[in-house]
Design a protein around this motif. Sequence first.
Motif, PDB file in Angstrom:
ATOM      1  N   SER A 108       0.819  -1.212   0.000  1.00 37.67           N
ATOM      2  CA  SER A 108       0.000   0.000   0.000  1.00 37.67           C
ATOM      3  C   SER A 108       0.857   1.269   0.000  1.00 37.67           C
ATOM      4  O   SER A 108       1.780   1.418   0.821  1.00 37.67           O
ATOM      5  N   TYR A 157      -4.953   7.910  -6.864  1.00 34.55           N
ATOM      6  CA  TYR A 157      -6.125   7.114  -6.473  1.00 34.55           C
ATOM      7  C   TYR A 157      -7.318   7.400  -7.386  1.00 34.55           C
ATOM      8  O   TYR A 157      -8.042   6.480  -7.785  1.00 34.55           O
ATOM      9  N   THR A 175      -6.548   5.637 -10.783  1.00 30.07           N
ATOM     10  CA  THR A 175      -6.429   4.170 -10.823  1.00 30.07           C
ATOM     11  C   THR A 175      -7.426   3.458  -9.918  1.00 30.07           C
ATOM     12  O   THR A 175      -7.548   2.235  -9.984  1.00 30.07           O
ATOM     13  N   SER A 233      -7.080   2.922  -6.817  1.00 31.90           N
ATOM     14  CA  SER A 233      -6.357   2.071  -5.871  1.00 31.90           C
ATOM     15  C   SER A 233      -5.117   2.788  -5.383  1.00 31.90           C
ATOM     16  O   SER A 233      -4.553   3.640  -6.079  1.00 31.90           O
ATOM     17  N   ASP A 255      -1.514  -2.769  -7.942  1.00 28.05           N
ATOM     18  CA  ASP A 255      -2.666  -2.390  -8.771  1.00 28.05           C
ATOM     19  C   ASP A 255      -2.315  -1.212  -9.685  1.00 28.05           C
ATOM     20  O   ASP A 255      -2.766  -1.159 -10.843  1.00 28.05           O
ATOM     21  N   ASN A 263      -0.384  -2.541 -12.546  1.00 26.50           N
ATOM     22  CA  ASN A 263      -1.277  -3.238 -13.477  1.00 26.50           C
ATOM     23  C   ASN A 263      -2.073  -2.244 -14.329  1.00 26.50           C
ATOM     24  O   ASN A 263      -2.286  -2.466 -15.530  1.00 26.50           O
ATOM     25  N   TYR A 264      -2.510  -1.154 -13.707  1.00 27.44           N
ATOM     26  CA  TYR A 264      -3.247  -0.123 -14.438  1.00 27.44           C
ATOM     27  C   TYR A 264      -2.372   0.454 -15.564  1.00 27.44           C
ATOM     28  O   TYR A 264      -2.830   0.644 -16.695  1.00 27.44           O
TER      29      TYR A 264
END
Length: 292
Positions: free
Chosen positions: A93, A145, A148, A150, A155, A158-159
């Motif tokens: 995170s 945030y 995306t 996230s 993540d 991956n985006y």
Amino acid sequence: MNTLTSLIHALSYGLYAFLLGGLLLGLHRKIMARIQGRPGPPVIQYIIHTLKFYFKEITFPISAGNPLYVFVALMGIMVWMGALFLGPVFESSLLILIGLYTLQKILEHGCGLSSGSPYGKIGGVRSVFSAAAEVPLFAAAGIIYVATNSLIIGDILNYQSVHGPLLFQLPLGALAFFILVVSKAPFSPFSMVKGKDIVSGYLTEHYGLLESIIMIGDAIAWFVLLWLFMALFIGPIIISNPILTLGGMIILTVIISFICALTPLLAPNHSVMLQITIASLTLIDLAYRIIH
């Protein structure tokens, strides 16, 4: 056996991050010297200094407040080791990494006050003052945030593998985070907590093994911040390849070295105001994206 293997892997990666971060900081100082017409120290000088202090005797100033004087140095390296594994290793995170970065500012404050040195105290006070300049970090996280959906680094990677680097989609967010990285560079125009006007700032009275531990933490921090910038705004296109990752870190270090060599040290209030201005522009962009 698995626990032992994991521990060896963790220590090995920490050593790798320190060596690479130390070499990049040495390159940073070398480039600055050449730009300013000086030969400069060898690129490996940062690592040499770290090893030299490691074997020197620890001295405790009579004004030092033990055990805080020792504790803050140890906590500093623990914070950046934690950031190393939450970031490059586990791609965890971004919010937790922000928390660790904020904790580092508290440790800088404690480090300066614990020595009892007037210069250390000024550096400690400035570290709290500079915390107001960390707004760019929160602004960058907020706009990432929104884009995306996230704050998990995996993540976000991956985006970007699908939609392309965020560097082109969120230029203001990238600028805000880049300014944060610049502020952590030695001899940075934003380096008010270690300004030469206060000797070595909050590190003024730390010697020997304690200084070596702090330098190891700073080298790992440089590695983590460069990696994080590339992961958040360039993505897997560079992070997935170790050679490209190294090349990206070198390029970023060279760019930051030019900025540090050609820009004077800003006064504390100017430093904070400039960073807050950039963060404000990012927040305006964030508000616009939320509305639309």
